[in-house]
Design a protein around this motif. Structure first.
Motif: not given
Length: 972
Positions: A149-160
């Motif tokens: 949620v930290t990643i996609t919150g900061a960069a919505p198009g990023a994937r995990v």
């Protein structure tokens, strides 16, 4: 022809379904992926690598470990060279994470910055290697979800992407049991034997079908072209590809991976049925848009290969040179009706082929085929994914908002009996700091809209619900809540997902929430939340709140709905039900935040100014609201840990109606405690000379939802009991009564908004003659009355319903009254009463209030001393009616009011009462009893609250007036 048509249609259907599955993740098969320790060097090589024209957007996945270097520069260089960045970062917060959340949060701050810097199209791999303690699935799942949620919150198009997980079905199942599915885009599996990889992929297909899987990572030795075979073998095992370790980035070593990315990007499906024989190993892939083949062949040590394809509909074979990208046609021939032979000379390790497929017109016997098969699939978003996107959005919000200042205006509306209500309002500066809660100053205080004139605002007992053990919609270590997607709805002009939540289990002594959240379908921002708190114990037996969120710009003003805005709960409405002295007290609340200042540079200076003032202040702590008091030694504000639960009031006034010879003065001391001597008991004692009213109650009997209490009332002054007939007093039948009452009350809450009360009452009535009593009048027998009552109440959204009944029996009941009077009946030694009521207050701006109450009372075997009355202190209030003048066996009544404040100095309420009374003995048959009244209050000298009630009867048997003037003073 039929078999050919069915075969072609089946192939299209199969490819369509595979394409739908792939649309959830990677757009490649097999995926070209490489792991390097020199991402910048690899980017330079990629930029200079000659490649054939791209048919689709080709992206080579490039992974490297983030060690604090120039990650943003690496990512941009790779992106410019046609690669997709895959930075892998390692969290090191110690295990167990439950004891080290601060350390994890500190690392996640860096993760948020990393995600913002590497861009929207990157994959980020989340690794957890605890600095102390051991890796376990519960902690890793929690860290993975929080990082996601930290990643996609900061960069919505990023994937995990997960770390390289052990290919163990038990480990994978344990992770998925923690609910990671909605938070990840790619699963990475560590290399293992073919059997273990197969078992791991089988379990993933069961618990998370369609999720892309990459083997991480495969060591490559010898010929670089073997990278093609490694990627294809991973797909044959059920994965989407494999990361290949690249130790030395050269044009020769990179070329196969670039070619793999270009040829196998887009909509492809693994098709083992069309793989050729004649080689050490081969893998065939069908492109969905044109049904052409891409074939990877492991030539082994052969100098020439003859590949036999078991598909008669193939044609035109081409070889793509792995080093140069040059395309050369290969000789091919049909062998019978079922196969195609292709010759490859000098295969030299890995070989990449393209084969076209005959069109329908070219296939003998299929001429005229016009059928088209179209597969369309729109994936229904699961509730877990909705929640993960909401969490990502709110994680980004929280990291962008360090603090804010506002003016908090909170109204608390205490709904008493009928339309009686007291509204207290607190307003003042509000300071919120991330992870630290808020401080709130009470700079303005209003009672029913009248401003408190003293600078010193009284510190009232802070009755509040306990803190919930876990909040919904957050990432938790254990699955505290169950979520269900109810559908969609339009809320405040936004198209929303509607998600319901409730605890997975109700555990005694553990308070959780149940409710609904409305989530914006475009932004995944929270639009509205409504929640009811479950498992409450103590004074607060019900707590429901509805929060509306507003997008706010950096200037503190309302903004358009977008990701750039910050979303705050600017408006909250709620209802609490307090158990106070065995009475369900409904408290409606409304909070509004205005004058917002977000991340203001002078936040701390403004806060310190208020802290150093004399304003009454409260702070939100882990234990709930607590007063901030000034330490006498340091002069600084500190939390008052122990709240003073008791207060002393001085009350007094005067009452008069026309049944009295003179105004009756009232004066006394009231002691009230919510926690008497730290026992949890509630105590109220009012003493006014000849009058005593005492109550003691336990709001949570043995920690349960039962409450129990005792009430005692006694007065040493006899009161006149009069009787009227046709509007005239029957002087000779006047008697004096000295009452005393005792009650034992037992109550139990039903659900979140209902309560049922049981009561046993013992009343004593002592009758004596007055100076007007006729000598022929026989007094009633002094007696005890035993009463058993059952009352049910329901309170929701300000609507208050009640229904109850009482059975009473007298210890002694002998003939009374004038000789031959029909008033006495032996059947009146026991009697029944029942009542029903509805009430609602509507609160309007500027402290305006409209009220409506409807009630019905009835009974049987009622007499003069048990019928319903209509005076000030009687069963049904009709303004202006005298006490003990009009009685009824049955009555309907309605009450309406409108209240408003005048310049914050004086409050007025206009009241209208109408009752329809029926009493056979008095000759009443739905007789209209009507009265009008004016109620007012203001803040008097010495910090007293002064109230005035004037009544005038306007219809019915009475034409009197009533006046009641009171004052109340609180001693801190």
């Amino acid at each position: 022809m039929g078999n050919s048509r069915r075969g072609l249609a089946a192939l299209v259907l199969a490819l369509g379904s595979v394409g739908a599955a792939q649309s959830q993740g990677l757009e490649c098969l097999p995926c070209a992926a490489v792991q390097t320790s020199d991402p910048e060097g690899l980017a330079r090589v990629l930029a200079n690598t000659s490649a054939p024209p791209e048919e689709v957007e080709a992206r080579l996945l490039v992974k490297w470990e983030v060690t604090g270097g120039a990650t943003p520069r690496h990512a941009e260089a790779l992106r410019q060279a046609g690669a997709t960045p895959v930075p892998a970062f390692t969290l090191t917060a110690p295990s167990p994470l439950t004891d080290n959340l601060a350390a994890l949060e500190s690392e996640l701050e860096a993760v948020a910055q990393l995600a913002r810097e590497v861009g929207e199209d990157a994959y980020l791999q989340v690794v957890w290697t605890p600095s102390t303690g051991s890796w376990n699935s519960t902690d890793y799942a929690f860290a993975l979800k929080r990082a996601a949620v930290t990643i996609t919150g900061a960069a919505p198009g990023a994937r995990v992407m997960t770390s390289a997980l052990e290919a163990d079905p038990e480990v994978l199942r344990a992770l998925y049991d923690e609910g990671i599915s909605a938070y990840i885009d790619v699963v990475a599996l560590a290399p293992a034997s073919e059997e273990r990889i197969g078992a791991a992929i089988d379990i993933l297909a069961e618990i998370d079908p369609g999720r892309p899987i990459l083997i991480d990572s495969v060591a490559l030795e010898g010929d670089p072209s073997r990278a093609l075979g490694e990627a294809a073998a991973a797909v044959a095992a059920g994965a989407h590809g494999a990361f290949v370790e690249l130790l030395d980035a050269t044009s020769e070593s990179v070329a196969p991976l670039v070619l793999l990315a270009q040829e196998f990007s887009g909509d492809l499906s693994f098709d083992p049925a069309t793989a050729p024989s004649g080689a050490a190993a081969s893998w065939s892939f069908v492109r969905g848009e044109d049904l052409t083949l891409r074939v990877i062949v492991d030539a082994g040590t052969e100098e020439e290969l003859t590949l036999l394809f078991p598909d008669p509909h193939l044609k035109r074979a081409e070889r793509i040179d792995i080093a140069s990208g040059e395309i050369r046609s290969l000789p091919w021939e049909r062998r019978g009706q079922q196969s195609l032979a292709v010759t490859v000379t000098n295969p030299e390790g890995g070989v990449l082929l393209r084969l076209e497929r005959l069109t329908a017109d070219e296939i003998e016997g299929l001429a005229g085929l016009t059928e088209q098969v179209t597969v369309a699939s729109e994936r229904q978003i699961p509730v877990e994914e909705i929640l993960s996107r909401l969490q990502a959005f709110e994680d980004d919000q929280a990291r962008r908002l360090d603090h804010y200042q506002a003016i908090n205006t909170t109204h608390m509306r205490f709904q008493l009996t009928g339309l009686q209500a007291i509204e207290v309002t607190f307003r003042g500066a509000f300071f919120f700091r991330r992870d630290e809660g808020f401080d709130w100053a009470w700079q303005d205080f209003y009672v029913n809209g009248v401003r408190w004139r003293s600078k010193r605002i009284p510190r009232i007992p802070l009755l509040q619900p306990e803190k919930a053990a876990a909040l919904p919609l957050e990432i938790l270590f254990t699955p505290e809540y169950h979520y269900r997607l109810k559908g969609t709805a339009s809320v405040r002009g936004r198209d929303c997902w509607v998600v319901e939540f409730k605890p997975t289990a109700i555990v005694e002594g553990r308070s959780l929430f149940q409710g609904t959240v409305w989530i914006d379908r475009e932004l995944f921002a929270r639009v509205r939340t409504r929640a009811v708190q479950l498992g409450l114990e103590g004074d607060v037996i019900s707590n429901e709140n509805t929060l509306d969120y507003t997008p706010v710009g950096s200037d503190g003003q309302a903004a358009a709905w977008s990701r750039d805005a910050l979303y705050l709960p600017t408006h909250t409405i709620g209802q609490q039900i307090w158990s106070v002295l065995n009475t369900s007290t409904v408290v409606e609340s409304e909070t509004e935040l205005t004058n917002l200042i977000l991340n203001g540079a002078d936040f701390e200076d403004r806060r310190e100014v208020v802290l150093s003032s004399e304003a009454t202040m409260v702070r939100d702590t882990t234990e709930g609201l607590r007063y901030l008091i000034t330490d006498k030694e340091t002069g600084e504000r500190v939390v008052q840990e122990k709240l003073k639960p008791s207060r002393i009031f001085l009350g007094g006034g005067v009452f008069f109606d026309e049944s009295l010879d003179y105004p009756v003065p009232l004066a006394g001391i009231d002691y009230f405690s919510l926690n008497f001597k730290d026992t949890g008991a509630q105590v109220n004692v009012f003493f006014a000379g000849a009058l005593l009213n005492a109550n003691i109650a336990d709001p949570s009997l043995f920690g349960s939802r039962w409450d129990i209490g005792v009430d005692l009332f006694g007065i040493a002054v006899e009161g006149d009991n009069e009787v009227f007939e046709n509007g005239s007093e029957l002087i000779g039948e006047e008697v004096e009564v000295l009452p005393a009452r005792f009650a034992l009350d037992l109550g139990h809450t039903i659900g979140n908004f209902g309560k049922i009360d049981f009561s046993y009452g013992l009343a004593y009535q002592d009758f004596s003659r007055s100076e007007n009593t006729s000598e022929d009048f026989t007094l009633p027998s002094d007696h005890f009355t035993h009463s058993f009552s059952l009352t049910g109440r329901y309170n929701r959204a300000g609507y208050r319903l009640r229904l109850g009944g009482t059975h009473s029996s007298r210890s002694e009941w002998e003939p009374w009254g004038l000789p031959g009077s029909p008033d006495f009946s032996p059947d009146n030694d026991s009697f029944n009463q029942w009542a029903a009521g509805f009430a609602k207050n509507w609160h309007l701006p500027r402290f305006q209030r409209i009220g409506l109450e409807i009630e019905y009372v009835d009974g049987n075997d009622l007499d003069r001393f048990s019928k319903y009355e209509f005076g000030f202190f009687s069963d049904i209030r009709v303004h202006g009616y005298q006490s003990d003048k009009v009685r009824a066996e049955r009555a309907w009544a309605t009450h309406m009011s409108y209240g408003f404040e005048m310049g914050e100095i004086f409050r007025l309420s206009l009241i209208g009462d109408a009752a329809f009374a029926t009493d056979e003995a008095a000759g009443l048959s739905d007789e209209l009893l009507a009265g009008v009244g004016i109620e007012g209050n203001f803040v008097g000298p010495w910090r007293t609250i002064v109230s005035l009630d004037l009544g005038l009867a306007v219809a019915g048997p009475d034409d009197g007036t009533s006046v009641f003037l009171t004052f109340l003073k609180l001693f801190n």
